[in-house]
Design a protein around this motif. Structure first.
Motif, PDB file in Angstrom:
ATOM      1  N   VAL A   1      -4.639   8.630  -1.035  1.00  0.00           N
ATOM      2  CA  VAL A   1      -3.626   7.997  -1.638  1.00  0.00           C
ATOM      3  C   VAL A   1      -2.593   8.783  -2.275  1.00  0.00           C
ATOM      4  O   VAL A   1      -2.936   9.649  -3.244  1.00  0.00           O
ATOM      5  CB  VAL A   1      -4.253   6.791  -2.598  1.00  0.00           C
ATOM      6  CG1 VAL A   1      -3.002   6.071  -3.044  1.00  0.00           C
ATOM      7  CG2 VAL A   1      -5.161   5.794  -1.992  1.00  0.00           C
ATOM      8  N   HIS A   2      -1.367   8.813  -2.174  1.00  0.00           N
ATOM      9  CA  HIS A   2      -0.272   9.535  -2.623  1.00  0.00           C
ATOM     10  C   HIS A   2       0.255   8.595  -3.767  1.00  0.00           C
ATOM     11  O   HIS A   2       0.766   7.748  -3.379  1.00  0.00           O
ATOM     12  CB  HIS A   2       0.550  10.326  -1.714  1.00  0.00           C
ATOM     13  CG  HIS A   2      -0.014  11.292  -1.085  1.00  0.00           C
ATOM     14  ND1 HIS A   2       0.883  12.211  -0.209  1.00  0.00           N
ATOM     15  CD2 HIS A   2      -1.185  11.698  -0.891  1.00  0.00           C
ATOM     16  CE1 HIS A   2       0.081  13.030   0.246  1.00  0.00           C
ATOM     17  NE2 HIS A   2      -1.268  12.842  -0.096  1.00  0.00           N
ATOM     18  N   ARG A   3       0.901   9.342  -5.045  1.00  0.00           N
ATOM     19  CA  ARG A   3       1.732   8.410  -5.876  1.00  0.00           C
ATOM     20  C   ARG A   3       2.927   9.360  -5.912  1.00  0.00           C
ATOM     21  O   ARG A   3       2.991  10.683  -5.948  1.00  0.00           O
ATOM     22  CB  ARG A   3       1.209   8.567  -7.354  1.00  0.00           C
ATOM     23  CG  ARG A   3       2.331   7.997  -8.243  1.00  0.00           C
ATOM     24  CD  ARG A   3       1.668   8.289  -9.693  1.00  0.00           C
ATOM     25  NE  ARG A   3       2.606   7.088 -10.646  1.00  0.00           N
ATOM     26  CZ  ARG A   3       3.588   7.908 -11.248  1.00  0.00           C
ATOM     27  NH1 ARG A   3       4.071   8.833 -10.956  1.00  0.00           N
ATOM     28  NH2 ARG A   3       4.451   7.012 -11.965  1.00  0.00           N
TER      29      ARG A   3
ATOM     30  N   LEU B   1      -7.283   0.882  -9.728  1.00  0.00           N
ATOM     31  CA  LEU B   1      -6.656   0.723  -8.581  1.00  0.00           C
ATOM     32  C   LEU B   1      -7.625   0.843  -7.465  1.00  0.00           C
ATOM     33  O   LEU B   1      -8.444   1.648  -7.371  1.00  0.00           O
ATOM     34  CB  LEU B   1      -5.821   2.187  -8.422  1.00  0.00           C
ATOM     35  CG  LEU B   1      -5.051   2.436  -6.975  1.00  0.00           C
ATOM     36  CD1 LEU B   1      -3.707   1.583  -7.024  1.00  0.00           C
ATOM     37  CD2 LEU B   1      -4.566   3.955  -6.834  1.00  0.00           C
TER      38      LEU B   1
ATOM     39  N   PRO C   1      -6.421   5.415 -12.299  1.00  0.00           N
ATOM     40  CA  PRO C   1      -5.636   6.361 -12.084  1.00  0.00           C
ATOM     41  C   PRO C   1      -4.524   6.950 -13.614  1.00  0.00           C
ATOM     42  O   PRO C   1      -3.627   7.568 -13.309  1.00  0.00           O
ATOM     43  CB  PRO C   1      -4.436   5.567 -11.200  1.00  0.00           C
ATOM     44  CG  PRO C   1      -4.440   4.337 -11.574  1.00  0.00           C
ATOM     45  CD  PRO C   1      -5.802   4.075 -12.224  1.00  0.00           C
TER      46      PRO C   1
ATOM     47  N   TRP D   1       2.372   3.955  -5.065  1.00  0.00           N
ATOM     48  CA  TRP D   1       1.045   4.634  -4.329  1.00  0.00           C
ATOM     49  C   TRP D   1       1.079   4.171  -3.238  1.00  0.00           C
ATOM     50  O   TRP D   1       1.274   2.811  -2.760  1.00  0.00           O
ATOM     51  CB  TRP D   1       0.087   3.900  -5.425  1.00  0.00           C
ATOM     52  CG  TRP D   1       0.070   4.263  -6.910  1.00  0.00           C
ATOM     53  CD1 TRP D   1       0.844   3.894  -7.618  1.00  0.00           C
ATOM     54  CD2 TRP D   1      -0.834   5.562  -7.349  1.00  0.00           C
ATOM     55  NE1 TRP D   1       0.770   4.337  -9.146  1.00  0.00           N
ATOM     56  CE2 TRP D   1      -0.381   5.403  -8.885  1.00  0.00           C
ATOM     57  CE3 TRP D   1      -1.612   6.450  -6.917  1.00  0.00           C
ATOM     58  CZ2 TRP D   1      -0.875   6.299  -9.770  1.00  0.00           C
ATOM     59  CZ3 TRP D   1      -2.145   7.173  -7.865  1.00  0.00           C
ATOM     60  CH2 TRP D   1      -1.707   7.227  -9.099  1.00  0.00           C
TER      61      TRP D   1
ATOM     62  N   ASP E   1       3.189   0.973  -9.890  1.00  0.00           N
ATOM     63  CA  ASP E   1       3.073   0.899 -11.030  1.00  0.00           C
ATOM     64  C   ASP E   1       3.782   0.926 -12.218  1.00  0.00           C
ATOM     65  O   ASP E   1       4.938   0.578 -11.799  1.00  0.00           O
ATOM     66  CB  ASP E   1       2.169   2.239 -11.609  1.00  0.00           C
ATOM     67  CG  ASP E   1       2.864   3.518 -11.478  1.00  0.00           C
ATOM     68  OD1 ASP E   1       3.973   3.432 -11.979  1.00  0.00           O
ATOM     69  OD2 ASP E   1       2.531   4.584 -11.140  1.00  0.00           O
TER      70      ASP E   1
END
Length: 279
Positions: free
Chosen positions: A211-213, A244, A267, A202, A196
Motif C-alpha cells: 500500500v502506497h501513501r 488501516l 499508519p 493510500w 487520511d
C-alpha cells in the motif's frame, strides 16, 4: 510499520473494507463469491451471501446499509448484516460486465463503477446515484473502475482506472459533480484507495503486495509491505479511525499462503470518516 494479520485467508478475492460505529465490526467483501463478511469483536467472522458478485457496502444515512451486487444497488433499513435488501437502481444489463468498487461523495451521493469480466478495454462506466436513486453517468468509458475517495475538505476526488497505472484527481462540487480530470500520481496496478485526515491518499497496489501513501502534491511518502502480493483495497476503521485495514486476494496462482487474509496496520495518522449513502 508493523502489519498485523486479522483473519486467516477466508476469501477468494477480498475487496471493499468499510466501517461504521453502528456495525459490530469491520465489514468487507468476498467479491466474486458474492459474500459480505463482518469481523466480530470476539474475532469470529460472520458471512452473508448476497448474489453472484458483491461489489460495495456502505452505511446509509439515518440508519441501514447500502449494498451493490454485480448489477444493481440495494438498500436495507437495518444495520444488521442479515437485514432484508430492496433494489433501488439497476446499472448493468450486459452479462459480460459487472459492478466493481465505488464510494460516497461528501453530499452522500454514490459513485460506483463497472468493468467487463474479462477486463476488456472501455467496457466500463462510473455512475453517480443521488438521494432520489436516479443514476447519472459520471465518466464513460473506463476499463476497470476502481477506488474513489474524497479529500478532507471534499473539494477533490481521487479515482483509479486500474489499467492506466495512474490515480487521477478531479475537482468536485455537489452541483457539478466531477470535473477537470488530471493526473495525480503514477501508480502501478492501483486498486482500492482511501484518504487520511492530512489529505494523504493510500492506494492498494494489486500484484505488488503493498500500500502506497501519496501526499496531496502527489509525492510518495510511505510504503506498507503486506505479506500477500495481491493487495486489493484499504480503509480506515475503528472509533478513532487510526487503524488501516487491507484486503487481499488469492485469485492468482502466485497469491501465496496468506492471499485472501485481512490485514491491519497503525499508519501513524487518522483517516477520514466514511460518508454515508444519502439515498
Amino acid at each position: 510499520m508493523k502489519v498485523e494479520q486479522l483473519t486467516p485467508p477466508l476469501v477468494v478475492h477480498g475487496e471493499g473494507p468499510a466501517w461504521s460505529p453502528r456495525w459490530s465490526g469491520i465489514r468487507w467483501l468476498d467479491m466474486l463469491e458474492g459474500d459480505v463478511l463482518e469481523l466480530m469483536p470476539s474475532g469470529s467472522v460472520r458471512r452473508r451471501h448476497v448474489g453472484p458478485v458483491a461489489s460495495l457496502i456502505a452505511p446509509r444515512r439515518g440508519g441501514g446499509t447500502m449494498l451493490a451486487t454485480g448489477t444493481e444497488v440495494l438498500v436495507s433499513d437495518s444495520d444488521d448484516l442479515d437485514a432484508a435488501l430492496d433494489p433501488i437502481a439497476s446499472l448493468v444489463d450486459s452479462p459480460a460486465c459487472r459492478l466493481n468498487e465505488g464510494g460516497c461523495a461528501p453530499d452522500g451521493s454514490l459513485y460506483i463503477g463497472s468493468m467487463a469480466f474479462d477486463g476488456a478495454s472501455g467496457r466500463g462506466s462510473l455512475w453517480r446515484i443521488g438521494a432520489d436513486h436516479t443514476p447519472v453517468t459520471a465518466i464513460d468509458p473506463v476499463t476497470v473502475s476502481n477506488g474513489i475517495a474524497w479529500s478532507p475538505d471534499g473539494s477533490t476526488a481521487y479515482y483509479a482506472d486500474t489499467p492506466t497505472d495512474r490515480v487521477d484527481m478531479f475537482s468536485w462540487t455537489p452541483d457539478d459533480g466531477l470535473s477537470d480530470r488530471r493526473p495525480f500520481a503514477s501508480v502501478g496496478g492501483p486498486d482500492g484507495l482511501c484518504v487520511d485526515a492530512e489529505g494523504g491518499v493510500w492506494v492498494a497496489r494489486y500484484g505488488a503486495g503493498a500500500v502506497h501513501r501519496y501526499a496531496p502534491d502527489g509525492a510518495l511518502t510511505a510504503i506498507i509491505r503486506v505479506p500477500a502480493p495481491f493487495t486489493t483495497s484499504v480503509a480506515f476503521v475503528g472509533p478513532d479511525l487510526r487503524q488501516l485495514v487491507v484486503t487481499t486476494s488469492r485469485l492468482e496462482p502466485q497469491a501465496g499462503e496468506l492471499g485472501g487474509a485481512l490485514f491491519a496496520v497503525d499508519p501513524g495518522v487518522a483517516g477520514v470518516a466514511l460518508t454515508e449513502f444519502a439515498g
